[in-house]
Design an enzyme around this catalytic site. Sequence first.
Site, PDB file in Angstrom:
ATOM      1  N   MET A  12      10.639  -7.103 -14.856  1.00 59.30           N
ATOM      2  CA  MET A  12      12.003  -7.552 -14.564  1.00 59.30           C
ATOM      3  C   MET A  12      12.011  -8.888 -13.822  1.00 59.30           C
ATOM      4  O   MET A  12      12.708  -9.824 -14.209  1.00 59.30           O
ATOM      5  CB  MET A  12      12.733  -6.485 -13.741  1.00 59.30           C
ATOM      6  N   ILE A  40      -5.253  -6.074 -14.692  1.00 59.45           N
ATOM      7  CA  ILE A  40      -5.553  -6.587 -13.353  1.00 59.45           C
ATOM      8  C   ILE A  40      -6.511  -5.677 -12.587  1.00 59.45           C
ATOM      9  O   ILE A  40      -7.040  -6.070 -11.543  1.00 59.45           O
ATOM     10  CB  ILE A  40      -4.272  -6.812 -12.526  1.00 59.45           C
ATOM     11  N   ALA A  63       3.263  -4.610 -10.812  1.00 64.84           N
ATOM     12  CA  ALA A  63       3.211  -3.524  -9.822  1.00 64.84           C
ATOM     13  C   ALA A  63       3.610  -2.218 -10.476  1.00 64.84           C
ATOM     14  O   ALA A  63       4.277  -2.202 -11.517  1.00 64.84           O
ATOM     15  CB  ALA A  63       4.149  -3.823  -8.657  1.00 64.84           C
ATOM     16  N   THR A 104       7.147  -5.225  -0.403  1.00 61.79           N
ATOM     17  CA  THR A 104       8.338  -4.378  -0.308  1.00 61.79           C
ATOM     18  C   THR A 104       8.664  -3.946   1.114  1.00 61.79           C
ATOM     19  O   THR A 104       7.786  -3.905   1.996  1.00 61.79           O
ATOM     20  CB  THR A 104       8.110  -3.108  -1.164  1.00 61.79           C
ATOM     21  N   TYR A 130       4.044   4.882  -2.487  1.00 62.16           N
ATOM     22  CA  TYR A 130       4.369   3.523  -2.911  1.00 62.16           C
ATOM     23  C   TYR A 130       4.154   2.542  -1.761  1.00 62.16           C
ATOM     24  O   TYR A 130       3.497   1.510  -1.917  1.00 62.16           O
ATOM     25  CB  TYR A 130       5.819   3.458  -3.398  1.00 62.16           C
TER      26      TYR A 130
END
Length: 286
Positions: A12, A40, A63, A104, A130
């Site tokens: 996104m 990655i 991510a 984040t 997360y």
Amino acid sequence: MKKVLLIGQDGMLGGELYTRLSSYKDKYEVYGTTLKTLDICDESAVLAKVNEVNPYYIINCAAYTNVDGCETNYELAEKVNGIALGNIARSAKEVDATLIQISTDYVFDGNLDVEKAYTEDMTPNPVSAYGRTKLMGEENTKIAEKYYILRTAWLYGQGKNFARTMINASKTRDEVTVVCDQHGSPTSTTTLCEIIEKLMEKEPEYGIYHSTNEGFTTWYEFTKTIYELKGISTKVKPITSEEYAKLYPQSSKRPFNSKLSKEKLHSVGIYPSDYVDALKEYLKGE
């Protein structure tokens, strides 16, 4: 002309950023990678790609962002959000590139008094898988030595996101129930792209920068604002996090306070737009 290696072009944020940076023909030569074209988690593959491009900037937009999914797929989350950043950072250091990593608000526990906002120097204390894996990613990013870690929150843009989900819900329901006691800054991908671009131009001191739209709200109030701006009559019913957890016991814990101070960003001359103004722009396309 600076070469840019943008990892996560198919996401996104990455998709919008790739399009924007590619339009600056006199500034940047942009090379993008996707989930299919670069793993990655494969250090040799990352090093080969970085040596091939020899970029000035490496921007990692890749991510594993499914917060609940990180709880049940921790090994994958740890690899993508944490360990992989070591691969990218070591490669960046080898070619003397500057690494820009997107992080984040979940690196904090969210228990700070809601009248206050988190600053970059506050000690992280993640309470979710997360958050823990993204904090690992932050620590590994520092291996690059030349780096910017941009902590964002409540991100929305093209593709699946909260704003679009609420708009779609209104088409089939007379009432939606939304959490009312979690505080933060809804942030458009467009605003985050603008922050990234300005950091690339200004090249301030390396380190962590909190990067969201200005202003604070709750998910409940944010939904009401979306509906007001779109002229949607669906009612919005407030619910507490505790009540939500009882309804959806499989969901992981979310921070009560996701407010991130932008004072450090302001100190280097970057002033993001207000979240309502950014939302208005976004909704023109919805």
